[in-house]
Design a protein around this motif. Structure first.
Motif, PDB file in Angstrom:
ATOM      1  N   LEU A 212      11.242   1.676   0.555  1.00  0.00           N
ATOM      2  CA  LEU A 212      11.124   0.826   1.743  1.00  0.00           C
ATOM      3  C   LEU A 212      12.020   1.250   2.899  1.00  0.00           C
ATOM      4  N   ASP A 213      12.677   2.402   2.789  1.00  0.00           N
ATOM      5  CA  ASP A 213      13.553   2.831   3.883  1.00  0.00           C
ATOM      6  C   ASP A 213      12.788   2.952   5.198  1.00  0.00           C
ATOM      7  N   ALA A 214      11.626   3.606   5.159  1.00  0.00           N
ATOM      8  CA  ALA A 214      10.843   3.779   6.384  1.00  0.00           C
ATOM      9  C   ALA A 214      10.305   2.440   6.881  1.00  0.00           C
ATOM     10  N   ASP A 238       0.913  -0.221  -3.776  1.00  0.00           N
ATOM     11  CA  ASP A 238       0.305  -1.436  -4.328  1.00  0.00           C
ATOM     12  C   ASP A 238       1.314  -2.338  -5.026  1.00  0.00           C
ATOM     13  N   VAL A 239       2.466  -1.797  -5.387  1.00  0.00           N
ATOM     14  CA  VAL A 239       3.489  -2.631  -6.022  1.00  0.00           C
ATOM     15  C   VAL A 239       4.421  -3.273  -4.997  1.00  0.00           C
ATOM     16  N   GLN A 240       4.165  -3.048  -3.705  1.00  0.00           N
ATOM     17  CA  GLN A 240       5.031  -3.566  -2.642  1.00  0.00           C
ATOM     18  C   GLN A 240       4.376  -4.707  -1.876  1.00  0.00           C
ATOM     19  N   GLY A 241       3.425  -5.390  -2.524  1.00  0.00           N
ATOM     20  CA  GLY A 241       2.707  -6.465  -1.866  1.00  0.00           C
ATOM     21  C   GLY A 241       3.582  -7.630  -1.454  1.00  0.00           C
ATOM     22  N   GLU A 242       4.738  -7.779  -2.088  1.00  0.00           N
ATOM     23  CA  GLU A 242       5.691  -8.820  -1.692  1.00  0.00           C
ATOM     24  C   GLU A 242       6.894  -8.232  -0.981  1.00  0.00           C
ATOM     25  N   SER A 243       7.393  -7.098  -1.478  1.00  0.00           N
ATOM     26  CA  SER A 243       8.626  -6.546  -0.915  1.00  0.00           C
ATOM     27  C   SER A 243       8.435  -5.989   0.489  1.00  0.00           C
ATOM     28  N   ALA A 244       7.292  -5.352   0.768  1.00  0.00           N
ATOM     29  CA  ALA A 244       7.075  -4.785   2.107  1.00  0.00           C
ATOM     30  C   ALA A 244       6.936  -5.876   3.167  1.00  0.00           C
ATOM     31  N   PRO A 245       6.075  -6.888   2.979  1.00  0.00           N
ATOM     32  CA  PRO A 245       6.056  -7.981   3.951  1.00  0.00           C
ATOM     33  C   PRO A 245       7.411  -8.695   4.047  1.00  0.00           C
ATOM     34  N   ASP A 259      -0.200 -10.079   3.895  1.00  0.00           N
ATOM     35  CA  ASP A 259      -0.523  -8.862   3.175  1.00  0.00           C
ATOM     36  C   ASP A 259      -2.013  -8.822   2.897  1.00  0.00           C
ATOM     37  N   HIS A 260      -2.562  -7.616   2.792  1.00  0.00           N
ATOM     38  CA  HIS A 260      -4.001  -7.426   2.661  1.00  0.00           C
ATOM     39  C   HIS A 260      -4.293  -6.474   1.509  1.00  0.00           C
ATOM     40  N   THR A 261      -5.380  -6.730   0.801  1.00  0.00           N
ATOM     41  CA  THR A 261      -5.760  -5.902  -0.350  1.00  0.00           C
ATOM     42  C   THR A 261      -6.810  -4.879   0.036  1.00  0.00           C
ATOM     43  N   ASP A 262      -6.919  -3.840  -0.793  1.00  0.00           N
ATOM     44  CA  ASP A 262      -7.963  -2.841  -0.587  1.00  0.00           C
ATOM     45  C   ASP A 262      -9.220  -3.268  -1.350  1.00  0.00           C
ATOM     46  N   LEU A 263     -10.228  -2.416  -1.371  1.00  0.00           N
ATOM     47  CA  LEU A 263     -11.501  -2.776  -1.980  1.00  0.00           C
ATOM     48  C   LEU A 263     -11.393  -2.947  -3.494  1.00  0.00           C
TER      49      LEU A 263
END
Length: 276
Positions: A212-214, A238-245, A259-263
Motif C-alpha cells: 500500500l505504499d503507492a 483482491d485482498v486489499q478490498g478493505e485496506s486500500a479504501p 470499493d468495487h468488484t470485478d466480473l
C-alpha cells in the motif's frame, strides 16, 4: 493444420499456460497475419511460417507473455503497443478505465482527467478514445514504459516523471484522477504469475511490505490535484478490498469512499470523492 494447432496447445498446457488453446491460435494468427476467425480457412503453412510459429510457441511455453510475442495488447476499444519494459495491461483494469470514462463523461464542459502511473498509456488512451473532448494528462516514471506510452497516446499531455509529484500546474483543477499503481506486497513474490514476475517491470508490481505504499502516496497527490468534489479511482489487489479504501477513509479528506468488484466478484478498485 488442425494437428499443428492441437500440438501447440498441448505444449502450452504442459507448460502451465492458463489459456493454451487460445494462445496457440493467437500466435498462429499473428504469424499468418490474419484474424482469428480466418484460421479455419488456412490449409497449410509455408516452411518459414511453421518455423516462426514453432519458435513463438516455444517462447510462450517458457512463459514469455503472449503480448510480448505479438507486440500488442487489446484494451477496451484501443490496441496498444507493448513489449519488454512495460506492464502489460490486464482485462480487469478495463473496469477502472470504464469508471473513469463514465465520470469524465458526466462532467459539464471539458473534463480534466489525470492518469498517474500510466505505463503503456492504457487508461489514458481509453479515456481519450471514448471521451474525445476530455483534456487528458498522463505521467510515467520508467523511460522504457514512457516510450510505449508515447507511441500509444495521441492528443494527451504525456510526461516523464514521478506520478506522485507531477502536475503541480494542475493543482486544484482536475475532475478525475485515475491510477493503476503498484500494489503487490514484497512478501507475495512467490505467488505472482511467472509472466508478470519475470517479465513485467518490478516498478509496476511491488509496493512495500503491505503493498500500500503507492496507495498512500496516491491519496496525498489526488487530494492536491482534484478540485473540491473531484473523484479518484485506483486499482488494488483482491485482498486489499478493505485496506486500500481504508487509506482514503482514514484521512478525513474523502467522502463516498467505495470499493468495487470485478466480473469474478473479487475486490478490484476503489473510488472516492474529495470533500467540498
Amino acid at each position: 493444420m488442425r494437428q499443428l494447432r492441437r500440438a501447440a496447445a498441448e505444449r502450452l498446457r504442459e507448460a502451465g499456460v492458463a489459456s493454451p488453446e487460445r494462445d496457440a491460435d493467437l500466435l498462429l494468427a499473428h504469424v499468418l497475419n490474419v484474424p482469428l476467425g480466418r484460421l479455419p480457412l488456412v490449409d497449410a503453412l509455408a516452411p518459414e511460417q511453421e518455423a516462426a510459429y514453432d519458435a513463438l510457441v516455444a517462447r510462450r511455453a517458457a512463459r514469455e507473455p503472449l503480448q510480448h510475442l505479438t507486440g500488442t495488447a487489446a484494451f477496451r476499444h484501443v490496441e496498444l503497443a507493448v513489449g519488454p519494459g512495460v506492464f502489460v495491461p490486464r482485462p480487469e483494469t478495463e473496469l477502472l478505465a470504464g469508471w473513469a470514462v463514465e465520470e469524465a463523461s458526466a462532467v459539464p464542459g471539458v473534463p480534466v482527467v489525470v492518469d498517474l502511473c500510466t505505463g503503456s498509456g492504457a487508461i489514458a488512451a481509453a479515456v481519450k478514445d471514448e471521451v474525445p473532448h476530455a483534456d487528458v494528462h498522463a505521467v510515467e516514471l520508467s523511460p522504457e514504459a514512457h516510450a510505449y506510452a508515447r507511441t500509444n497516446l495521441a492528443d494527451v499531455d504525456l510526461r516523464l516523471g514521478d506520478a506522485f509529484a507531477a502536475f503541480d500546474d494542475l493543482a486544484g483543477t482536475v475532475d478525475v484522477v485515475v491510477c493503476n499503481p503498484p500494489y503487490i506486497p514484497l512478501e507475495a513474490w512467490e505467488s505472482v504469475a511467472v509472466e508478470a514476475r519475470d517479465h513485467d517491470p518490478h516498478l509496476a508490481l511491488f509496493s512495500g511490505q503491505d503493498g500500500l505504499d503507492a496507495m498512500r502516496l496516491l491519496e496525498r497527490r489526488a487530494a492536491v490535484l482534484l478540485r473540491p468534489g473531484g473523484v479518484v479511482g485506483a486499482e488494488h489487489a483482491d485482498v486489499q478490498g478493505e485496506s486500500a479504501p481504508g487509506v482514503f477513509a482514514a484521512t478525513g479528506r474523502w467522502v463516498e469512499v467505495s470499493d468495487h468488484t470485478d466480473l469474478a466478484g473479487r475486490a478490484r478498485f476503489l473510488t472516492a470523492r474529495l470533500a467540498r
